[in-house]
Design a protein around this motif. Structure first.
Motif, short mmCIF file in Angstrom:
data_model
loop_
_atom_site.label_atom_id
_atom_site.label_comp_id
_atom_site.label_asym_id
_atom_site.label_seq_id
_atom_site.Cartn_x
_atom_site.Cartn_y
_atom_site.Cartn_z
N SER A 1 0.80 -1.22 0.00
CA SER A 1 0.00 0.00 0.00
C SER A 1 0.83 1.27 0.00
O SER A 1 0.30 2.36 -0.22
CB SER A 1 -0.93 0.00 1.22
OG SER A 1 -0.18 -0.09 2.42
N LEU A 2 2.16 1.15 0.23
CA LEU A 2 3.00 2.35 0.33
C LEU A 2 3.95 2.52 -0.85
O LEU A 2 4.83 3.39 -0.82
CB LEU A 2 3.79 2.31 1.64
CG LEU A 2 2.92 2.35 2.90
CD1 LEU A 2 3.79 2.26 4.15
CD2 LEU A 2 2.06 3.60 2.94
N MET A 3 3.79 1.71 -1.89
CA MET A 3 4.66 1.87 -3.05
C MET A 3 4.13 2.96 -3.98
O MET A 3 2.95 3.31 -3.96
CB MET A 3 4.79 0.54 -3.82
CG MET A 3 3.50 0.05 -4.46
SD MET A 3 3.73 -1.51 -5.38
CE MET A 3 4.63 -0.90 -6.82
N ASP A 4 5.03 3.55 -4.76
CA ASP A 4 4.62 4.47 -5.81
C ASP A 4 4.01 3.69 -6.96
O ASP A 4 4.52 2.62 -7.30
CB ASP A 4 5.85 5.24 -6.33
CG ASP A 4 6.13 6.51 -5.55
OD1 ASP A 4 5.18 7.04 -4.95
OD2 ASP A 4 7.30 6.94 -5.54
N PRO A 5 2.94 4.17 -7.57
CA PRO A 5 2.19 5.39 -7.25
C PRO A 5 0.95 5.13 -6.37
O PRO A 5 0.13 6.02 -6.20
CB PRO A 5 1.75 5.86 -8.63
CG PRO A 5 1.52 4.58 -9.39
CD PRO A 5 2.52 3.58 -8.86
N VAL A 6 0.84 3.92 -5.81
CA VAL A 6 -0.33 3.58 -5.00
C VAL A 6 -0.45 4.51 -3.81
O VAL A 6 -1.55 4.96 -3.45
CB VAL A 6 -0.26 2.11 -4.53
CG1 VAL A 6 -1.44 1.77 -3.62
CG2 VAL A 6 -0.23 1.16 -5.72
N ARG A 7 0.68 4.82 -3.19
CA ARG A 7 0.66 5.60 -1.95
C ARG A 7 -0.04 6.95 -2.14
O ARG A 7 -0.94 7.31 -1.36
CB ARG A 7 2.10 5.80 -1.48
CG ARG A 7 2.21 6.55 -0.16
CD ARG A 7 3.66 6.68 0.28
NE ARG A 7 4.43 7.56 -0.59
CZ ARG A 7 5.34 7.14 -1.47
NH1 ARG A 7 5.61 5.85 -1.61
NH2 ARG A 7 6.00 8.00 -2.22
N GLU A 8 0.36 7.70 -3.16
CA GLU A 8 -0.17 9.05 -3.34
C GLU A 8 -1.55 9.06 -3.98
O GLU A 8 -2.38 9.92 -3.66
CB GLU A 8 0.80 9.88 -4.19
CG GLU A 8 2.17 10.09 -3.56
CD GLU A 8 2.13 11.07 -2.39
OE1 GLU A 8 1.10 11.77 -2.24
OE2 GLU A 8 3.12 11.12 -1.64
N ARG A 9 -1.81 8.13 -4.87
CA ARG A 9 -3.07 8.17 -5.63
C ARG A 9 -4.19 7.37 -4.98
O ARG A 9 -5.37 7.59 -5.30
CB ARG A 9 -2.82 7.67 -7.05
CG ARG A 9 -1.98 8.63 -7.88
CD ARG A 9 -1.59 8.05 -9.22
NE ARG A 9 -2.74 7.56 -9.97
CZ ARG A 9 -2.63 6.89 -11.13
NH1 ARG A 9 -1.41 6.63 -11.62
NH2 ARG A 9 -3.70 6.47 -11.76
N VAL A 10 -3.83 6.45 -4.09
CA VAL A 10 -4.87 5.59 -3.50
C VAL A 10 -4.82 5.63 -1.96
O VAL A 10 -5.78 6.06 -1.32
CB VAL A 10 -4.74 4.13 -4.00
CG1 VAL A 10 -5.83 3.26 -3.38
CG2 VAL A 10 -4.79 4.08 -5.52
N THR A 11 -3.71 5.20 -1.37
CA THR A 11 -3.66 5.02 0.08
C THR A 11 -3.93 6.31 0.83
O THR A 11 -4.80 6.36 1.72
CB THR A 11 -2.30 4.44 0.50
OG1 THR A 11 -2.09 3.20 -0.20
CG2 THR A 11 -2.27 4.17 1.99
N TYR A 12 -3.22 7.38 0.51
CA TYR A 12 -3.43 8.63 1.23
C TYR A 12 -4.84 9.17 1.02
O TYR A 12 -5.50 9.60 1.99
CB TYR A 12 -2.38 9.67 0.84
CG TYR A 12 -0.99 9.39 1.35
CD1 TYR A 12 -0.73 8.36 2.26
CD2 TYR A 12 0.10 10.15 0.95
CE1 TYR A 12 0.55 8.09 2.73
CE2 TYR A 12 1.38 9.91 1.41
CZ TYR A 12 1.60 8.88 2.29
OH TYR A 12 2.88 8.63 2.76
#
Length: 369
Positions: free
Chosen positions: A82-93
């Protein structure tokens, strides 16, 4: 509800040989764009269809006067990673922000971010702390994760992350991840666990790469259903012990192991409506009681038949017995129409509740105009 396990996206930077889901793997270019796009497109509707309140009544913890407390539940955000790019900025946060906004005036929610821990640094931990994440849970401390084989490597890994967490004001959880009530502490916290023999996933589920690689050691005695991260109590959403699993496309399952068919989809219905539509359905009542071997009794499958259908052969040619196999067979052969009937019932209720469409009025035009 006490717990929702939300797999937000399939993308992961690892391809672990014990993983329960083959879709957790590295993606590149167009494939990565597709899995991140699916997660980003679906999460607003998924979050909106989660329970209006993430609280539950804990019948196991009565007060001295006999009343029972209402407690705050948890939503576990996972992947993939869940903390990898680009998941972190576009999904998790964005998911964290939406959850905080949804529950701020509704009793709150305890947000858990589950991660391998590989990508954690000061900036990310600071981002999570500022977003009121209640726990960062590192789920990779075992011999299956490449680079963490053996106690010495695991100790160094844990020590490094412990120092990182404590620099940002997180405290070590004092409750074991193997217990249902591990979230009953004041945050922010950090925790570590892995697929070790003493954990509830130590035998490994007969799923994904764990199954393909012949790693599951579970037997008929290992009832994954009859525990808090299995199907046990999933229908009793108002009370302690209820948990469901949600996939990036909105599919809902009564357990993290995942039944062969989902019980509904959060892109179509809210979660409580899905659960209530299955109340009284014999197969799902058996699952929520932790006795999957009884899920076919009302449909012509005796317990003996279910146990007989719980036998299979592993990809490596070895005999294997576990109740999850019988559950899969029952879903394939019997349960499909029952799941579809519940879905149609929900659709009919939605249609009846929908406001009538405005009728388009076409003005009459006379021949003289």
């Amino acid at each position: 509800m006490e717990s929702v396990y939300y797999v937000m996206a399939w993308a992961c930077h690892r391809r672990c040989r014990h993983c329960y889901e083959t879709r957790f793997r590295p993606y590149v270019r167009d494939e990565l764009a597709a899995v991140v796009g699916e997660a980003e497109r679906n999460f607003p509707r998924i979050v909106d269809h989660l329970p209006a309140r993430m609280t539950y009544v804990d019948l196991d913890d009565p007060r001295p006067d006999g009343t029972v407390p209402e407690k705050t539940g948890r939503i576990i955000l996972s992947g993939g990673e869940s903390l990898m790019d680009p998941v972190r900025e576009r999904v998790t946060y964005p998911v964290i922000d939406r959850l905080n906004a949804k529950y701020a005036a509704q009793g709150g929610v305890k947000i858990v971010v589950q991660t391998t821990g590989d990508l954690l640094d000061d900036a990310i931990v600071d981002d999570l702390a500022r977003r009121n994440v209640w726990m960062v849970s590192v789920a990779s401390v075992d011999d299956f994760h490449v680079g963490l084989e053996g106690p010495e490597k695991q100790r160094r890994f844990v020590d490094r992350l412990t120092a990182l967490f404590e620099r940002h004001g997180l405290r070590k959880s004092g409750l074991a991840a193997t217990t249902r009530n591990w979230h009953e502490e004041e945050g922010p916290l950090y925790s570590f666990f892995g697929a070790t023999p003493d954990s509830w996933i130590g035998k490994l589920w007969p799923r994904g790469r764990a199954w393909e690689n012949g790693l599951s050691k579970a037997t008929l005695a290992d009832n994954f259903c009859n525990r808090w991260s299995g199907g046990l109590n999933f229908l009793r959403h108002a009370y302690n012990g209820s948990e469901v699993s949600v996939e990036p496309d909105g599919s809902v399952y009564p357990c993290c192991v995942k039944t062969k068919l989902p019980i509904g989809n959060l892109l179509d219905d809210d979660l409580i409506t899905i659960l209530d539509s299955l109340a009284g359905v014999p197969a799902y009542e058996a699952i929520t009681m932790g006795h999957p071997e009884r899920m076919g009794i009302a449909y012509g499958w005796t317990e003996a038949e279910f146990l007989a259908r719980s036998v299979t052969t592993t990809p490596g040619g070895e005999s294997y017995r576990n109740l999850c196999i019988g559950c899969d067979r029952f879903h394939e052969e019997v349960l499909g129409p029952i799941v579809e009937a519940a879905r149609e019932k929900r659709r009919a209720l939605r249609d009846r509740a929908a406001p009538p469409r405005a009728r388009r009025v076409i003005p009459l035009v006379s021949a003289d105009d």
